[in-house]
Design a protein around this motif. Structure first.
Motif, short mmCIF file in Angstrom:
data_model
loop_
_atom_site.label_atom_id
_atom_site.label_comp_id
_atom_site.label_asym_id
_atom_site.label_seq_id
_atom_site.Cartn_x
_atom_site.Cartn_y
_atom_site.Cartn_z
N PHE A 418 -13.43 -34.76 -10.51
CA PHE A 418 -12.83 -33.88 -11.50
C PHE A 418 -11.98 -32.80 -10.83
N PHE A 419 -12.45 -32.29 -9.68
CA PHE A 419 -11.76 -31.18 -9.03
C PHE A 419 -10.42 -31.59 -8.43
N PRO A 420 -10.31 -32.68 -7.66
CA PRO A 420 -8.98 -33.06 -7.16
C PRO A 420 -8.01 -33.42 -8.28
N ILE A 421 -8.50 -34.02 -9.35
CA ILE A 421 -7.61 -34.37 -10.46
C ILE A 421 -7.03 -33.12 -11.10
N VAL A 422 -7.89 -32.12 -11.36
CA VAL A 422 -7.42 -30.85 -11.92
C VAL A 422 -6.42 -30.20 -10.97
N TYR A 423 -6.73 -30.20 -9.68
CA TYR A 423 -5.85 -29.55 -8.71
C TYR A 423 -4.50 -30.25 -8.65
N ILE A 424 -4.49 -31.57 -8.68
CA ILE A 424 -3.22 -32.32 -8.62
C ILE A 424 -2.36 -32.02 -9.84
N ILE A 425 -2.97 -32.00 -11.02
CA ILE A 425 -2.21 -31.72 -12.25
C ILE A 425 -1.60 -30.31 -12.19
N CYS A 426 -2.40 -29.35 -11.79
CA CYS A 426 -1.92 -27.97 -11.70
C CYS A 426 -0.83 -27.82 -10.64
N THR A 427 -0.95 -28.55 -9.53
CA THR A 427 0.07 -28.49 -8.49
C THR A 427 1.40 -29.03 -8.99
N ILE A 428 1.35 -30.10 -9.76
CA ILE A 428 2.58 -30.66 -10.34
C ILE A 428 3.27 -29.62 -11.21
N LEU A 429 2.49 -28.88 -11.99
CA LEU A 429 3.07 -27.83 -12.84
C LEU A 429 3.64 -26.70 -12.00
N VAL A 430 2.90 -26.30 -10.97
CA VAL A 430 3.35 -25.20 -10.11
C VAL A 430 4.65 -25.55 -9.41
N VAL A 431 4.81 -26.82 -9.03
CA VAL A 431 6.02 -27.24 -8.31
C VAL A 431 7.18 -27.47 -9.27
N SER A 432 6.92 -28.06 -10.43
CA SER A 432 8.00 -28.45 -11.34
C SER A 432 8.64 -27.27 -12.07
N VAL A 433 7.84 -26.28 -12.47
CA VAL A 433 8.39 -25.16 -13.24
C VAL A 433 9.41 -24.36 -12.42
N PRO A 434 9.09 -23.93 -11.20
CA PRO A 434 10.13 -23.24 -10.41
C PRO A 434 11.33 -24.13 -10.13
#
Length: 492
Positions: A418-434
């Protein structure tokens, strides 16, 4: 980039091994030279804490407030960013105890996705991100040391850069001398920066006891999704460095036990300190004053500390000095790891009789000194900043991939998926928005990253590698061995 060992190099290794170091309390290195596990749990904690806490929390913790729009929302983002970093650190604990090689995410990407993807990570981190970061932090150090001499204006640019170069050279000597000396510097300067923050937190607690809570509210909180995402980007940038201990895991005593402990203690401590420091600032300064201050900690101290406020610039200088040491200590191991995989010059694998990777340390220092001559090195960091989060996200992706492809690997720590999946999804958002918010900077950053491709094809890939390089690399390696009394590490 490696070449077969020559007879001259073998002679150099034999000569270096005969030259035992003076007894400095570290013990005698193993025959053949090797990085040695000399770092304790406390050393590991100070490496992480000292690498995360630089000048930002003292100088300008405004990015989060600027994008959230309110004090309370900004505090929630600081806490959430710390929790997010802890999740990433938890994933890195499994990776670090499973693949116990220096280099951290470089080693994990190499194991999972192969040499090409790993080289791209290595290239952008070694050639731009790390030396640029070290140069910038060294410039911040010199600015705060010189500021008392120039109270009415900014210090001269030439003097600032010269002192920054002296800072880098001094810490280069320390890191070449011994691991113990480098970790002692890291320990004491981490204590200094924590002392400064605890003083600020104590003053804030006193203000809270006096009822100074008028600035704490959700009034003005932004509803824009892009602004909220950018506030997290600023918050996570402040926590950057939580994975640095993984870069030097080969030198950590009992890594299976000490790595997760050091990560957990450090991330929890920094999250608490960051949150309480921001609370302390807002007990005395309004959001407008925080956003308008060039050095928030100095403004805060001038309001409350009187003459003692003069010590805050010195604490900021101590904080940045320790941060330069942390970057140098960990970055050199990334160079070392790349050379051990044949993707950087072979001389960078050499270890001295004092068990320090001196050639790799010198390489980091030299690049940092080169970047001190660049007029706008901050722009380079902005262009490739998202690459750091891409690589960390890619390293966390390695965790589920290796669960499927390499179930045979020993896993002393096994995290819930659960933890790596959550982290990967959040990282995609952090990278894509900027990337959407600043497409031009992102495009330039991508082009800079792609410069790794021709270098990989011309210098690393066996099928397309330039012929005739072996003579040059062997001569260079022979010279470096003579100058540093270094030998190849004993293969494990």
């Amino acid at each position: 980039m490696s070449a077969p060992k020559t007879s001259k190099q073998e002679e150099c290794e034999a000569e270096a091994l005969k030259s035992d170091p003076e007894d400095d309390g570290e013990g005698k290195p193993e025959e053949g030279g090797a990085l040695q596990a000399k770092m304790s749990l406390l050393n590991g904690i100070t490496v992480i804490v000292g690498s995360i806490i630089g000048s930002g929390i003292f100088v300008s913790p405004t990015g989060v407030l600027k994008y959230t729009g309110s004090v309370n929302a900004s505090l929630l983002v600081w806490i959430a960013s710390g929790v997010f970093s802890m999740i990433g650190a938890y994933c890195y604990a499994e990776l670090g105890t499973m693949i116990r090689l220096s280099g951290a995410d470089y080693a994990y990407i190499m194991e999972t996705f192969g040499p090409f993807a790993a080289f791209i990570r290595l290239w952008i981190e070694c050639m731009i991100v790390r030396p640029c970061s070290q140069a910038i932090v060294a410039l911040t150090f010199s600015t705060y040391v010189l500021k008392p001499m120039f109270p009415e204006c900014d210090p001269p640019n030439e003097a600032t850069r010269l002192l920054a170069a002296c800072c880098i050279l001094l810490l280069t000597f320390v890191n070449c001398w011994s691991v113990r000396a480098a970790t002692r510097v890291q320990d004491w300067f981490t204590y200094a920066k924590l002392l400064a923050l605890f003083i600020i937190i104590a003053a804030g607690a006193y203000q809270l006891c006096k009822g100074k809570t008028e600035h704490f509210s959700f009034e003005g909180t932004s509803n824009d999704v892009t602004s909220i995402a950018l506030s997290f980007y600023s918050g996570l940038f402040a926590y950057n460095g939580w994975n640095y201990l993984n870069f030097i895991i080969e030198e950590l005593k009992d890594p299976v036990k000490n790595l997760p402990r050091a990560i957990a203690i450090s991330c929890a401590l920094v999250t608490l300190v960051y949150t309480l420091t921001n609370i302390a600032f807002f007990t005395t300064l309004s959001p407008t004053e925080v956003l308008g201050s060039a050095a928030v900690a100095v403004t805060f101290a001038e309001r409350l500390f009187g003459w003692f406020a003069l010590s805050i610039p010195l604490f900021v200088a101590a904080s940045t000095f320790g941060a330069v040491n942390g970057v140098l200590l960990t970055s050199s191991r990334l160079f070392y790891a790349g050379a051990a995989q044949g993707q950087m010059p072979e001389m960078l694998t050499m270890v001295t009789t004092r068990a320090t990777p001196a050639p790799a340390v010198l390489a980091v220092a030299l690049l940092s000194l080169v970047y001190l001559t660049v007029s706008d090195i901050y722009a380079l960091i902005n262009y490739v900043g998202f690459a750091t989060w891409l690589s960390i996200g890619a390293a966390v992706v390695c965790l589920p991939v290796l669960r499927y492809t390499r179930p045979d690997l020993e896993r002393p720590i096994k995290v819930n998926m659960f933890f790596p999946i959550v982290y990967i999804i959040c990282t995609i958002l952090v990278v894509s928005v900027p990337a959407v918010a600043s497409p031009q900077e992102t495009g330039i950053g991508c082009l800079m990253i792609l410069t790794a491709v021709p270098f990989y094809l011309l210098l690393v890939e066996p099928r397309t590698r330039i012929r005739g390089l072996d003579f040059i690399t062997n001569a260079a390696t022979h010279l470096v061995q003579k100058l540093t009394l270094a030998v190849r590490p004993k293969m494990k």
